[in-house]
Design an enzyme around this catalytic site. Structure first.
Site, PDB file in Angstrom:
ATOM      1  CG  ASN A   7      52.601  12.588  58.373  1.00  0.00           C
ATOM      2  OD1 ASN A   7      52.337  11.744  59.209  1.00  0.00           O
ATOM      3  ND2 ASN A   7      53.684  13.320  58.457  1.00  0.00           N
ATOM      4  CB  THR A   8      47.907  14.741  59.907  1.00  0.00           C
ATOM      5  OG1 THR A   8      49.054  15.592  59.838  1.00  0.00           O
ATOM      6  CG2 THR A   8      47.161  15.005  61.202  1.00  0.00           C
TER       7      THR A   8
ATOM      8  CE  LYS B 148      55.525  16.959  50.304  1.00  0.00           C
ATOM      9  NZ  LYS B 148      55.149  17.211  51.690  1.00  0.00           N
TER      10      LYS B 148
ATOM     11  CB  ALA C 123      48.588  19.291  52.533  1.00  0.00           C
ATOM     12  N   GLY C 124      45.918  17.784  53.687  1.00  0.00           N
ATOM     13  CA  GLY C 124      44.502  18.031  53.877  1.00  0.00           C
ATOM     14  C   GLY C 124      43.615  16.803  53.825  1.00  0.00           C
TER      15      GLY C 124
ATOM     16  N   GLY D 128      47.255  19.191  57.930  1.00  0.00           N
ATOM     17  CA  GLY D 128      46.802  18.764  59.246  1.00  0.00           C
ATOM     18  C   GLY D 128      45.353  19.080  59.579  1.00  0.00           C
TER      19      GLY D 128
END
Lengths: 265, 265, 265, 265
Positions: free
Chosen positions: B213-214, B102, B191-192, B163
């Site tokens: 993830n976050t 990635k 992301a986001g 994040g």
């Protein structure tokens, strides 16, 4: 599903496991409707009193709904004034349908938005007559407050106009209602949900349930969409209970930017 | 779940059942991370090469990930230039981690947004060197087109900055990428994503997968949120396949407004 | 107008009073275009090199533009590659039009969005050849940074795709560019402005100027819209300099709620 | 300005040239307020009755407002019930201030949103008592319709909660009111305007006027912001009359893409 076993929805003393309520309009056939209800795992099914064959002498929508499995919630769809809505609710009760009523008072101006004044008036009368009243209402928290004070059993604000599928047009206003009602009665987002993500979002904001009709009945594959909506409500509820991250204006790396290879978490 | 058995995600010839990829950063403990991975039912787990103990001599993140169950996707988090990213990918491959990578190339300006030029340059080199490249990229479809032409194995546009949990800031741009890529390689929104509804929405737009993830690791209850996200991805995918209703500017009644009591559907 | 007398726009050493640049396409007639330019009080007028009769032998757009009053900015509209754009800019300079060029490199995929890679390549070549380059670009601040480093004289990000009139789709991204460029060269919002409010908003965000074509030329009354846009740019600029209030999540009374009749301010 | 000379605002038979109404709260000093009013070129100035020294025995806000130049519109800010608002309006009329009243009935829950029920009740009473009533109201068109039927002289929906500066949160709802009222009485967007672009947008939607207080009084430079707002209202009105282009999902070139150099328009 992994939701806590005691995560139940309670309305006027009755408890339900499902937080997805469904409508019965707009399906191609009664059979399709029945299959979608089944897959949705909904427990509360709303039915327009106007569409029910109250004398049951000929084939009726109700013949397709297993009343030992589903709780039938009569609604006053098609009523334009408080007087019409009250009359319709009485008719449903007299016919043995239920003393619960989803109250809808919608003028004929084409917007399908609820009239706050007529809704308040009808709600007052119906509560006084012993009905369990679940009013469809605007997202104005001051109207919601009055419905609450009258003794309604839920508050059911719209996300967007009925049938538009535009989702939640004002998260601020819904949140204001949810904060105001704060565990006194359930808040059910009704109208405007178009996709699973809308249903999940309503639950994440803290709504206690959602009511969906068009988005399932008019999907390309209604039965599959009923399934998707079931999952979405569970996802949104689980997300609400799990506590989402705050939105932030500033980016935050998910991996430490100062880390070196071999460094621990 | 009721998704069709053949609804699989295929990347560079490998097939996966799950459309939820997860990261490994920001958990309080490795044990918590392991439990969240388990509940998520993810199959692809991304790991910052910088954070892995490549010689495995001491306790490492990798000790907590069952590599017979999860496919490890090394990422180049922390790399600010094409050269750094290429070096990091080579290092991971040389250590036996994977020839998949990635690719993330993010300048140090605090926005955590990917640099399109460095990303293209690194992608080109890595593809030429036989890597399977999954690039994190902007939502610019013209950059996506070049990544596709280079031979990348997926396109991974952001929803919003890493994040921030702000969801999908530009549905238009994501849709443009999805339309462009159109079944040639998978599109993964990366992301986001902040809440289950964001994950569902990405899938409804036609993304093939999401990477989170976050939003899991920093939720109040990460393991419960992993569960919520799993459901949301299923809900969104099911909704996509079921075919949502069109959004409409005009309200549409779900019950016929001309109906009379007793009338059929 | 009451803007400070020294509030001027400076590009590559030239100063302008007006912060409204206008295009010349899509008018019904040259006369209408001339009247709209007049009312707009614009000083910079952009012209597609492809549309100019460079040898001036027959009636040309340029005959309708008073070059003692307006500064003609040739643009490379219609160019799909860096090579085409460079060739077009050289042609315009050779014909004595200008060594300034509004650089547009737009692939033929129907989105009318600028190609960041070709734009960067053309900008580099043109700056090296001594052109004053004003590039039309995406709202990606990392692309903007590279254009700045190359030596471009302005950064001209889009608000929304050309001709859509959808206004500023991403205030975040525009603000990121404005913050980055921070007084080094002017930022000009180009493309997508549909109404005066969009033009005002661009200026309020801190853009140094806006470029408008379709929203004037295709308005029902183009000349009146030129007037409206002139006012809007002034309003937005004045608002920027006056310092707007912060947006707040919480309501704030404009009259004291604790006040009594007769109490002072 | 170039607006047609007959483009006047008429309320209850009085005509005004300016479409910008201003409030008088929150200025640092009376002198600053006076200067801002002057620059705004407003003609209608609203004053909280609670803040006016009705017996005029000591220094009062009113001493700073030239009543030969401005039309004073008393408002009922601070009133939480219909009864209080009615009493306040009577008091203002008895003191010779005006028989016009900007009706505000706002509960003490901190949202500063108008209570539709109390507002309707107060409006009814005041109209019956011969007042010219300009009610501050929600953006619910069904409430607006009732205010219209009662005989109010304007409809004044909010853009966003008072003092938040968040602009027009629901263009759909404002448009629904504007369409409904359709030239019967003026629609004035009141509350929430934060920047010149918001004021311009309100006018572009077809509002007849805007009322601004906090966004001017609390700007960094209130007098300059008053000027900006004046221009913005003119720009928005001019834009409305000029007829903006439709928003389009598809990009449209402003220069012909098929053209060749030398080709005419």
């Amino acid at each position: 599903m992994n939701l806590p076993a005691d995560d139940q929805l309670t309305i006027a003393g009755r408890t339900f496991r499902s937080r997805l309520m469904v409508g019965t309009g707009k399906y191609d056939t009664f059979e399709q409707m029945r299959a979608a209800l089944d897959v949705s795992e909904a427990e509360i099914v709303t039915v327009a009193v106007r569409r029910v064959n109250l004398d049951q002498t000929e084939e009726s929508l109700l013949n397709y709904i297993d009343r030992t499995r589903y709780f039938i919630l009569p609604n006053t769809a098609g009523c334009q004034t408080a007087a019409e809505a009250v009359r319709t609710a009485r008719l449903a009760r007299a016919a043995g349908l239920s003393n619960w009523v989803k109250l809808e008072v919608i003028p004929s101006d084409g917007t399908l938005l609820p009239d706050p004044i007529e809704t308040l008036e009808a709600a007052k009368t119906l509560v006084e007559e012993g009905f369990i009243v679940l009013p469809y209402t605007t997202d104005d928290h001051l109207v919601a407050k009055r419905l609450l004070d009258i003794g309604c059993a839920t508050i059911m604000p719209y996300g967007s106009p009925i049938g538009t599928g535009r989702g939640l047009l004002s998260q601020d206003r819904l949140r204001r209602i949810i904060d105001l009602v704060a565990g006194r009665v359930p808040v059910v987002v009704d109208a405007g949900i178009g996709a699973p993500s809308d249903a999940a979002l309503a639950m994440e904001l803290g709504a206690d349930a959602v009511l969906i009709n068009t988005a399932i009945a008019r999907a390309k594959q209604p039965i599959d969409m009923a399934h998707a909506m079931k999952l979405a409500v569970l996802a949104g509820r689980a997300g609400y209970l799990a506590g989402r991250i705050e939105k932030s204006d500033n980016a935050q790396p998910s991996s430490p930017t100062t880390g070196l290879i071999g460094q621990r978490i």
